[in-house]
Design an enzyme around this catalytic site. Sequence first.
Site, PDB file in Angstrom:
ATOM      1  CB  CYS A 213      10.326 -42.550  10.792  1.00 11.35           C
ATOM      2  SG  CYS A 213       9.363 -43.082   9.366  1.00 11.35           S
TER       3      CYS A 213
ATOM      4  N   GLY B  29       7.676 -36.791  12.013  1.00 15.73           N
ATOM      5  CA  GLY B  29       6.525 -37.524  11.496  1.00 15.73           C
ATOM      6  C   GLY B  29       5.270 -37.232  12.276  1.00 15.73           C
TER       7      GLY B  29
ATOM      8  CG  ASN C  98      14.400 -42.455  10.021  1.00 16.22           C
ATOM      9  OD1 ASN C  98      13.644 -42.096   9.122  1.00 16.22           O
ATOM     10  ND2 ASN C  98      15.449 -41.731  10.402  1.00 16.22           N
ATOM     11  N   GLY C  99      13.891 -44.768   7.416  1.00 14.60           N
ATOM     12  CA  GLY C  99      14.672 -44.902   6.199  1.00 14.60           C
ATOM     13  C   GLY C  99      13.867 -45.547   5.094  1.00 14.60           C
TER      14      GLY C  99
ATOM     15  CE1 TYR D 256      11.187 -28.307   6.566  1.00 17.25           C
ATOM     16  CE2 TYR D 256      11.221 -30.702   6.421  1.00 17.25           C
ATOM     17  CZ  TYR D 256      10.522 -29.527   6.589  1.00 17.25           C
ATOM     18  OH  TYR D 256       9.171 -29.550   6.768  1.00 17.25           O
TER      19      TYR D 256
ATOM     20  CB  THR E  42      13.660 -25.319   9.341  1.00 12.79           C
ATOM     21  OG1 THR E  42      12.786 -25.107   8.226  1.00 12.79           O
ATOM     22  CG2 THR E  42      13.120 -26.457  10.184  1.00 12.79           C
TER      23      THR E  42
ATOM     24  CG  ASP F  97      11.806 -21.847   3.183  1.00  6.93           C
ATOM     25  OD1 ASP F  97      12.063 -22.296   4.318  1.00  6.93           O
ATOM     26  OD2 ASP F  97      10.753 -22.099   2.581  1.00  6.93           O
ATOM     27  CG  ASP F  98      14.127 -25.285   5.143  1.00  6.42           C
ATOM     28  OD1 ASP F  98      13.975 -26.180   4.305  1.00  6.42           O
ATOM     29  OD2 ASP F  98      13.188 -24.821   5.816  1.00  6.42           O
TER      30      ASP F  98
END
Length: 492
Positions: A2, A28, A101-102, A257, A303, A365-366
């Site tokens: 988030c 998000g 966030n978490g 990422y 990314t 790719d990441d």
Amino acid sequence: MCGIIGIVGKSEVASALYDALTVLQHRGQDAAGIATIDGSKLRLHKGNGLVRDVFQRDQMLGLRGRIGIAHCRYPTAGSEGTSEAQPLYVNSPYGIALAHNGNLVNTATLRREMFEDDRRHINTDSDSEILLNVLAHEIQIQDRMALSADNIFKAVAGVHRRCIGGYAVVTLLLGYGVLALRDPHGIRPLVLGERDTAEGKEYAVASESVALDLLGFRLLRDVAPGEAVLITLDGQIYSRQCSEPVRHTPCIFEYVYLARPDSMIEDVSVYKARLRMGERLAAKIQRLKPDHGIDAVIPIPDTSRTAASSLAQALGVPMREGFVKNRYIGRTFIMPGQSERVKSVRRKLNAIGLEFRKKNVLLVDDSIVRGTTSRQIIQMAREAGAKSVFFASAAPPVRYPNIYGIDMPAAAELVAHGHTEEEIEKLLGADWLVYQDLEDLVAAVAEGNDNLTEFDTSCFSGEYVTGVEPTYLDQLEFARSDEAKDRRRQSG
């Protein structure tokens, strides 16, 4: 994951919060919300969708006040509905709104404590609602004569004692100001900034420094693990360490990422960290395949582009843009449901045939999570005429679920879970597959800050720094499966 932000300003903040959410939108795309303090009232608007869709002119005009918080989120287990959109609010004590966030890993215990001991009802499956009520209860049991900074910090200490997991939080305390706190391990990021105005200093806390940059705030520092920062209505700022010292282990996947490359986290440039990832991966390729025969390095937007550029330079191979991205398609990693992810890859990327035809290409790719996207992109490269398709991941194999706020799929849905790298190579259909070594990934990030020695690498190593009950992982496996998510959407 988030995105969160809180501002204590000298003038109206709703438009600034909106702008900040737009640059945190990569964290998000499922729901967004803004809460402000307007005198003695809380103004709140939230809903499902992108920031630009949730907030129209009428809603923005209603979000009056010079103090506020905001949140954007993507779907996580148990938090797919509109009722779980944030900020969340409780009216006692005083009135508290929270953006989180978490993820907490002891929610079952906390839910029971909330009902049996604290006499509080939790109405949703959201761990954020539990966290909000834990904070509210801890404030409630302080001295009721006055809400002081000391009492607030004691309440935060209570939160840290009870809540286990990764969390960065911004809250509105009506009648007092903005409170920000970060989990004792510092798993989820949170930064503090200030800016000068004619009326005085303004302060902001946010998930990433890029939000501060946009609004003209100077990055002061990261909020320390276990620290609480309190910014009062009159612009006074207080901080205190509210937890016992533990291992400082920020999430390394932020650098791989999640975060934007123009952000600073833990005083480390995300961009520079990704450059170093590419350099170290190139060194591994040279060791394993000195006669690699690669004609072009092609990043998978967006990314991986930074790591791919330094990798190509180190190999002495040109980097080419082989895929064009449709900017109006969301990040496939955070899309709900396998069928939607499968359809979106072709809508999202289109190959430039001339960059593939009769060439040995190295796609970069990441990371590789489910493998859904990687498998389709490798097939697209072959259809575009590539002679050989090699594949490189700037991160190690993702073998385990993340339990601290990244809604990675159930372990059984991770392409690397239970498979060797040779088996993954066959599953993806690549001619050769190479992963970053975990030691090299850690070194690439830690090189930016001598004080960083450990990270949360749980999705690669399976080591959870907070500890976790074995039954929790079983429950998470069920909750995060695409099948379970489909059932919840159909019943909701």
